[in-house]
Scaffold this motif. Structure first.
Motif, PDB file in Angstrom:
ATOM      1  N   THR A   1      40.688  24.726  45.392  1.00 40.66           N
ATOM      2  CA  THR A   1      41.137  23.415  45.876  1.00 40.66           C
ATOM      3  C   THR A   1      42.599  23.135  45.574  1.00 40.66           C
ATOM      4  OG1 THR A   1      40.434  22.332  43.841  1.00 40.66           O
ATOM      5  CG2 THR A   1      38.813  22.473  45.630  1.00 40.66           C
ATOM      6  N   SER A   2      43.251  24.048  44.886  1.00 37.13           N
ATOM      7  CA  SER A   2      44.654  23.810  44.496  1.00 37.13           C
ATOM      8  C   SER A   2      45.603  24.363  45.552  1.00 37.13           C
ATOM      9  CB  SER A   2      44.954  24.452  43.138  1.00 37.13           C
ATOM     10  OG  SER A   2      46.324  24.336  42.840  1.00 37.13           O
ATOM     11  N   GLU A   3      46.756  23.708  45.724  1.00 34.84           N
ATOM     12  CA  GLU A   3      47.780  24.197  46.639  1.00 34.84           C
ATOM     13  C   GLU A   3      48.917  24.903  45.895  1.00 34.84           C
ATOM     14  OE1 GLU A   3      49.152  20.996  49.022  1.00 34.84           O
ATOM     15  OE2 GLU A   3      47.224  20.685  50.041  1.00 34.84           O
ATOM     16  N   VAL A   4      48.755  25.037  44.560  1.00 31.23           N
ATOM     17  CA  VAL A   4      49.779  25.666  43.721  1.00 31.23           C
ATOM     18  C   VAL A   4      49.378  27.116  43.444  1.00 31.23           C
ATOM     19  CG1 VAL A   4      50.989  25.606  41.515  1.00 31.23           C
ATOM     20  CG2 VAL A   4      50.371  23.470  42.673  1.00 31.23           C
ATOM     21  N   TYR A   5      50.336  28.021  43.606  1.00 37.76           N
ATOM     22  CA  TYR A   5      50.097  29.441  43.317  1.00 37.76           C
ATOM     23  C   TYR A   5      50.946  29.857  42.118  1.00 37.76           C
ATOM     24  CZ  TYR A   5      47.753  29.953  47.843  1.00 37.76           C
ATOM     25  OH  TYR A   5      46.880  29.843  48.888  1.00 37.76           O
ATOM     26  N   TYR A   6      50.400  30.713  41.270  1.00 39.93           N
ATOM     27  CA  TYR A   6      51.115  31.228  40.098  1.00 39.93           C
ATOM     28  C   TYR A   6      51.335  32.730  40.272  1.00 39.93           C
ATOM     29  CZ  TYR A   6      49.914  26.815  37.801  1.00 39.93           C
ATOM     30  OH  TYR A   6      49.789  25.487  37.482  1.00 39.93           O
TER      31      TYR A   6
ATOM     32  N   ARG B   1      52.822  41.995  44.818  1.00 39.97           N
ATOM     33  CA  ARG B   1      52.621  40.943  43.827  1.00 39.97           C
ATOM     34  C   ARG B   1      51.164  40.462  43.847  1.00 39.97           C
ATOM     35  NH1 ARG B   1      55.806  35.804  46.628  1.00 39.97           N
ATOM     36  NH2 ARG B   1      54.269  35.356  48.269  1.00 39.97           N
ATOM     37  N   ILE B   2      50.779  39.836  42.725  1.00 43.30           N
ATOM     38  CA  ILE B   2      49.455  39.214  42.606  1.00 43.30           C
ATOM     39  C   ILE B   2      49.666  37.748  42.266  1.00 43.30           C
ATOM     40  CG2 ILE B   2      47.282  39.154  41.328  1.00 43.30           C
ATOM     41  CD1 ILE B   2      47.583  42.129  40.839  1.00 43.30           C
TER      42      ILE B   2
ATOM     43  N   ASN C   1      40.306  37.412  46.444  1.00 44.77           N
ATOM     44  CA  ASN C   1      38.997  36.936  45.976  1.00 44.77           C
ATOM     45  C   ASN C   1      39.145  35.454  45.654  1.00 44.77           C
ATOM     46  OD1 ASN C   1      40.098  36.776  43.319  1.00 44.77           O
ATOM     47  ND2 ASN C   1      39.603  38.939  42.995  1.00 44.77           N
ATOM     48  N   LYS C   2      38.209  34.918  44.922  1.00 41.80           N
ATOM     49  CA  LYS C   2      38.175  33.486  44.676  1.00 41.80           C
ATOM     50  C   LYS C   2      39.393  32.990  43.897  1.00 41.80           C
ATOM     51  CE  LYS C   2      35.148  29.914  42.723  1.00 41.80           C
ATOM     52  NZ  LYS C   2      33.864  29.657  42.019  1.00 41.80           N
ATOM     53  N   PHE C   3      39.913  33.843  42.982  1.00 45.51           N
ATOM     54  CA  PHE C   3      40.986  33.377  42.078  1.00 45.51           C
ATOM     55  C   PHE C   3      42.326  34.120  42.245  1.00 45.51           C
ATOM     56  CE2 PHE C   3      36.952  32.628  39.769  1.00 45.51           C
ATOM     57  CZ  PHE C   3      37.010  31.246  39.725  1.00 45.51           C
ATOM     58  N   PHE C   4      42.330  35.261  42.931  1.00 44.29           N
ATOM     59  CA  PHE C   4      43.555  36.058  42.994  1.00 44.29           C
ATOM     60  C   PHE C   4      43.797  36.574  44.412  1.00 44.29           C
ATOM     61  CE2 PHE C   4      41.828  36.646  38.683  1.00 44.29           C
ATOM     62  CZ  PHE C   4      42.887  36.143  37.940  1.00 44.29           C
TER      63      PHE C   4
ATOM     64  N   CYS D   1      46.792  31.668  32.692  1.00 40.15           N
ATOM     65  CA  CYS D   1      48.201  31.664  32.255  1.00 40.15           C
ATOM     66  C   CYS D   1      48.342  32.065  30.793  1.00 40.15           C
ATOM     67  CB  CYS D   1      48.819  30.283  32.490  1.00 40.15           C
ATOM     68  SG  CYS D   1      48.993  29.854  34.239  1.00 40.15           S
ATOM     69  N   CYS D   2      47.458  31.540  29.933  1.00 31.73           N
ATOM     70  CA  CYS D   2      47.509  31.890  28.504  1.00 31.73           C
ATOM     71  C   CYS D   2      47.205  33.375  28.291  1.00 31.73           C
ATOM     72  CB  CYS D   2      46.517  31.036  27.722  1.00 31.73           C
ATOM     73  SG  CYS D   2      47.009  29.307  27.574  1.00 31.73           S
ATOM     74  N   LYS D   3      46.241  33.888  29.060  1.00 30.99           N
ATOM     75  CA  LYS D   3      45.875  35.297  28.919  1.00 30.99           C
ATOM     76  C   LYS D   3      47.030  36.214  29.314  1.00 30.99           C
ATOM     77  CE  LYS D   3      42.809  38.535  28.118  1.00 30.99           C
ATOM     78  NZ  LYS D   3      42.276  38.748  26.737  1.00 30.99           N
ATOM     79  N   ILE D   4      47.699  35.892  30.431  1.00 28.73           N
ATOM     80  CA  ILE D   4      48.817  36.718  30.892  1.00 28.73           C
ATOM     81  C   ILE D   4      49.974  36.662  29.887  1.00 28.73           C
ATOM     82  CG2 ILE D   4      50.522  37.041  32.726  1.00 28.73           C
ATOM     83  CD1 ILE D   4      47.620  37.823  33.440  1.00 28.73           C
ATOM     84  N   GLN D   5      50.283  35.454  29.371  1.00 32.32           N
ATOM     85  CA  GLN D   5      51.356  35.328  28.372  1.00 32.32           C
ATOM     86  C   GLN D   5      51.026  36.112  27.113  1.00 32.32           C
ATOM     87  OE1 GLN D   5      51.853  31.123  27.879  1.00 32.32           O
ATOM     88  NE2 GLN D   5      52.826  30.836  29.896  1.00 32.32           N
TER      89      GLN D   5
END
Length: 844
Positions: A50-55, A43-44, A6-9, A95-99
């Motif tokens: 617009t970002s090229e970085v994946y977490y 994995r998710i 989807n848009k974010f994951f 990131c804060c939510k997952i932590q």
């Protein structure tokens, strides 16, 4: 490969997992299995448009779990994330939510007692998932190897857990899985053949399995041996199973290397502690704290000896590099002073030294200790914790109606000739000179010089001291003051099967000795045997214990004889003296193996006559006493036995057979062979001329060999036998003996209940396997399963909880709403029904 997005994951699946069967997936799956790269297959990832970085925010070994995480994200985060204007804020929020979720999910104390590495936890999780085993089943270690399925090796991974050995391989789209319970293994050995080169062979009742191409074959086999041994002990003794022990081995150094898992370190510590106790004859509860290289100054020859210092909770020991050159055992209860020596040049022989002084004013100088300060600190810490336990019952002394007897030889003096007395006095002088030079008691310098004195026999007056010192029984007695008297007061007069059996055998114990022709010796023997049966009800009383205890009472006081008997039954000859005599049966196999190796021609003949089992049982159970050879000769074998352990029995047995080999090869039947050996052993005489038994009128006994020569020849011809080698052979035959006993019990159970007609033989066998499996899983082994006095099916008697579990799992009625209520009613009905129905319900 992307499964959902989807848009974010993005939810992704690694090739080689899931439903895909393409060539690329098969190759990736094979590589993952062979090289054990262990990447989570699902994995998710979080990304913004617009970002090229994946977490990486989630990963899992199972699709069902990653799917739950995906649904949670869809349900709880997507709507919130759509409300943000800035993509950086979106990423920060995710990131804060997952932590936060991780922090709230992981318990506060996780990691405090966490002994295993992160990579090992990953493997452990994979192990449980692959083989569908409960989380309680702890993984010990895993190794890369090949499993031979037919003539084709499957490269994969061998997983060794507390109760199971498992193998998994994934080769070109085909899975290979194998699960074997340690308690089902009948044979375990290393083999090398043209078909299976340099492999480990594992045999069960159904099949043989071969594993090869190990990177650490010796380590793998040693661990497999240890886990199998624990399983066999659990089968014969409900206390023999594995329990985690957090008090682990640590080297006498500040740098302690990590092992792959906590359980592996635990088992390594157990193996080191067991070898340490065996080497220095220490109590079974003693745990090795660590060891370090050191030198010892030996005052008797004014030399420095290189070796290894060992330290445990209650003892400090030393073993020289050169085997048997010098050994020292120092009980910490006797240590009065520990001090560091003055600093010396680094090339000095006494650099980094420690001086230990005991209460007997003996001093021991250790040097070349690399971590001297650390060693001194450890010794000081252990000394501060070392306390002699108080007498049971506190300081209040209770009056008993009985008097503890001194060694019976002091009350019943046998007639001896002047020559015999002179020989005894001459030997005593030699021993006193030895004590003056090498020290006396537990902390004496034990060298090869004392073995020469042992071979000639210990003087009667010193026998109690020598036996107690070298066997290690003196250590148990010193740490349990007053316990013997307490046990006697608790055991005497109490109605029990053991006491009834003891009463029947009291007058059969060395009846030719005057001490056991009156109440003094008989009463002392009764107290020793009853106290031990009370102390250790699992062993209780077994025939032949009365003969051994009688010999001990002649030379030792009552309390010393009790602790010597305890040491004999629990350490020197484990599992010998009980209704199952598993230890004696195991050593029959060991003797058979040794005869086959060293006397092959004789072995073939004895095997043909069925003689090996006939000769060994009486020899081993009595340590050649009374019924085997004259008592005055047998005590010399006991001298060597208490000094050198069980290997002495095998050395003497082999020498006796070798001496009679030519005659045994000519006998016509087993009766003639038995008579030949009986005459030979009855003719073993003592060079000192002692005779403690009466020879019937008109009967003569032909002398065959002096006991001194027999022991010397035994050591000369079979001195290469070692205690470690004997223990390894015992493990091999313990497997065979225990599994044979299990098969006998199983056949008897099925035979007892098959006549009821409720199940076929095959169904009963399947039920028995299932019940046995559940009892082992729950560690509810019946230690009396081999007791012939009990009906065979009593070994697998089950309570309601286990019955309910089996009823729900096996019965079609167990799937309904009233399953538990129905199970309870059937169980109650079964208890009230006839014996025949009850037998069957006990099984199913």
């Amino acid at each position: 490969m992307t499964e959902q997005a989807n848009k974010f994951f993005v939810l992704q699946r690694r090739k080689g997992h899931g439903k895909s069967k393409g060539l690329s997936s098969i190759l990736v799956g094979t590589l993952d299995s062979v090289f054990d790269t262990k990447p989570p297959p699902f994995r998710i990832l979080h990304q913004t448009p617009t970002s090229e970085v994946y977490y990486l925010i989630a990963c899992s070994l199972a699709y069902s779990e990653i799917e739950k995480d995906w649904e949670w994200l869809q349900r709880n985060l997507i709507e919130t994330l759509n409300s943000f204007d800035n993509e950086e804020d979106v990423t920060e929020f995710v990131c804060c939510k997952i932590q936060s979720l991780i922090a709230n999910t992981v318990p506060d104390n996780q990691g405090v007692d966490d002994e295993d590495t992160k990579s090992f936890k990953t493997v452990s999780f994979k192990f449980h998932r692959l083989f569908n085993l409960p989380t309680e089943e702890k993984l010990v270690n895993y190794y890369s190897c090949s499993y031979w399925k037919g003539r084709v090796p499957r490269q994969g991974w061998l997983y060794l857990s507390v109760n199971h050995m498992c193998f998994y391989a994934y080769i070109l789209g085909r899975e290979t899985k194998l699960v074997i319970r340690w308690s089902d293994i009948t044979e375990l050995d290393k083999t090398s053949s043209l078909l299976f080169p340099d492999s480990i062979r594992v045999a069960t009742r159904e099949k043989e399995h071969h594993f090869s191409m190990f990177l650490h074959k010796s380590e793998t086999f040693a661990l497999m041996e240890q886990l199998t041994n624990l399983a066999m002990k659990q089968l014969i003794d409900e206390k023999g199973g594995f329990n985690e022990d957090r008090d682990l081995l640590s080297k006498l150094s500040k740098n302690v290397p990590k092992k792959p898992s906590f359980l592996k370190r635990d088992l390594d510590a157990r193996a080191h502690s067991e070898a340490y106790r065996l080497l220095f004859r220490l109590p079974a509860s003693e745990k090795l704290d660590g060891s370090t290289e050191a030198t010892l100054w030996t005052p008797y020859n004014k030399r420095i000896v290189w070796g290894r210092m060992y330290l445990s909770q209650n003892y400090l020991c030393f073993e020289s590099r050169v085997k048997n050159l010098v050994n020292v055992v120092i009980p910490l209860r006797d240590v009065r002073l520990v001090e560091k020596g003055a600093d010396q040049p680094s090339n000095s022989a006494v650099d980094k030294s420690v001086l230990i002084t005991t209460s007997g004013r003996a001093s021991f100088l250790f040097a070349q200790l690399q971590d001297r300060d650390f060693v001194v600190q450890k010794v000081s810490e252990l000394l501060s914790k070392t306390r002699i336990p108080p007498t049971p019952g506190g300081s209040v002394k209770t009056e008993s109606s009985w008097t503890s007897q001194p060694p019976l030889m002091t009350l019943f003096k046998l007639d001896s000739s002047a020559e015999t007395i002179a020989k005894q006095e001459a030997k005593e002088k030699l021993w006193e000179l030895h004590f003056a030079e090498y020290g006396r008691g537990v902390s004496m310098y034990q060298t090869t010089e004392i073995s020469k004195l042992i071979f000639q026999g210990v003087p009667d007056r010193l026998r109690r001291e020598v036996w107690m010192t070298f066997s290690g029984a003196i250590n148990e007695m010193a740490t349990n003051p007053g316990l013997y008297r307490t046990l006697v007061d608790q055991a005497l007069g109490k109605p029990s099967t053991a006491n009834d059996e003891i009463e029947r055998d009291l007058h059969r114990s060395l009846p030719e000795h005057p001490a056991f022709q009156c109440d003094v010796g008989i009463s002392a023997l009764r107290r020793v045997l009853s106290a031990y049966a009370w102390r250790n009800p699992q062993i209780g009383y077994c025939q032949a214990m009365n003969i051994v205890a009688s010999v001990l009472l002649i030379y030792c006081s009552e309390e010393e004889a009790f602790w010597q008997l305890a040491n004999l039954c629990e350490s020197l000859l484990p599992d010998y003296y009980n209704t199952r005599v598993v230890g004696a049966l195991v050593d029959q196999g060991v003797l058979d193996d040794l005869i086959s190796e060293h006397l092959p021609n004789l072995h073939a003949r004895l095997d043909e006559l069925g003689m090996i089992k006939m000769i060994s049982l009486s020899w081993f159970l009595t340590i050649f006493s009374q019924v085997v050879m004259p008592y005055e000769s047998a005590v010399n074998i006991s001298d060597a036995f208490f000094y050198d352990g069980a290997k002495v029995i095998f050395q003497v047995a082999l020498r006796v057979l070798e001496s009679n080999q030519d005659k045994l090869l000519m006998v016509r039947d087993d009766g003639e062979a038995m008579q030949l050996l009986t005459d030979y052993l009855q003719g073993v005489y003592n060079e000192e001329g002692q005779v403690t038994h009466k020879i019937p009128d008109g009967e003569t006994i032909k002398k065959s060999i002096s006991v001194q020569s027999l022991i010397y020849d035994a050591y000369t011809h079979y001195g290469f036998l070692t205690t470690t080698g004997i223990e390894r052979l015992r493990l091999k035959y313990r497997l065979k003996v225990v599994q044979e006993l299990e098969d006998v019990v199983g056949r008897n159970v099925v035979r007892c209940v098959s006549g009821d007609g409720y199940f076929t033989q095959e169904e009963l066998q399947d039920l028995l396997v299932l019940v046995k499996e559940e009892l082992l899983s729950q560690k509810r082994v019946n230690a009396d399963k081999y007791d012939p006095a009990q009906p065979p099916y009593e070994a697998y008697k089950i309570d309601f909880e286990l019955f309910r579990f089996l009823f729900v799992g096996l019965s079609p009625w167990g799937k309904g709403m009233q399953a538990e209520s129905l199970a309870a009613r059937i169980f109650r009905c079964g208890v009230k029904c006839t014996v025949h129905i009850n037998k069957t319900l006990l099984l199913c």
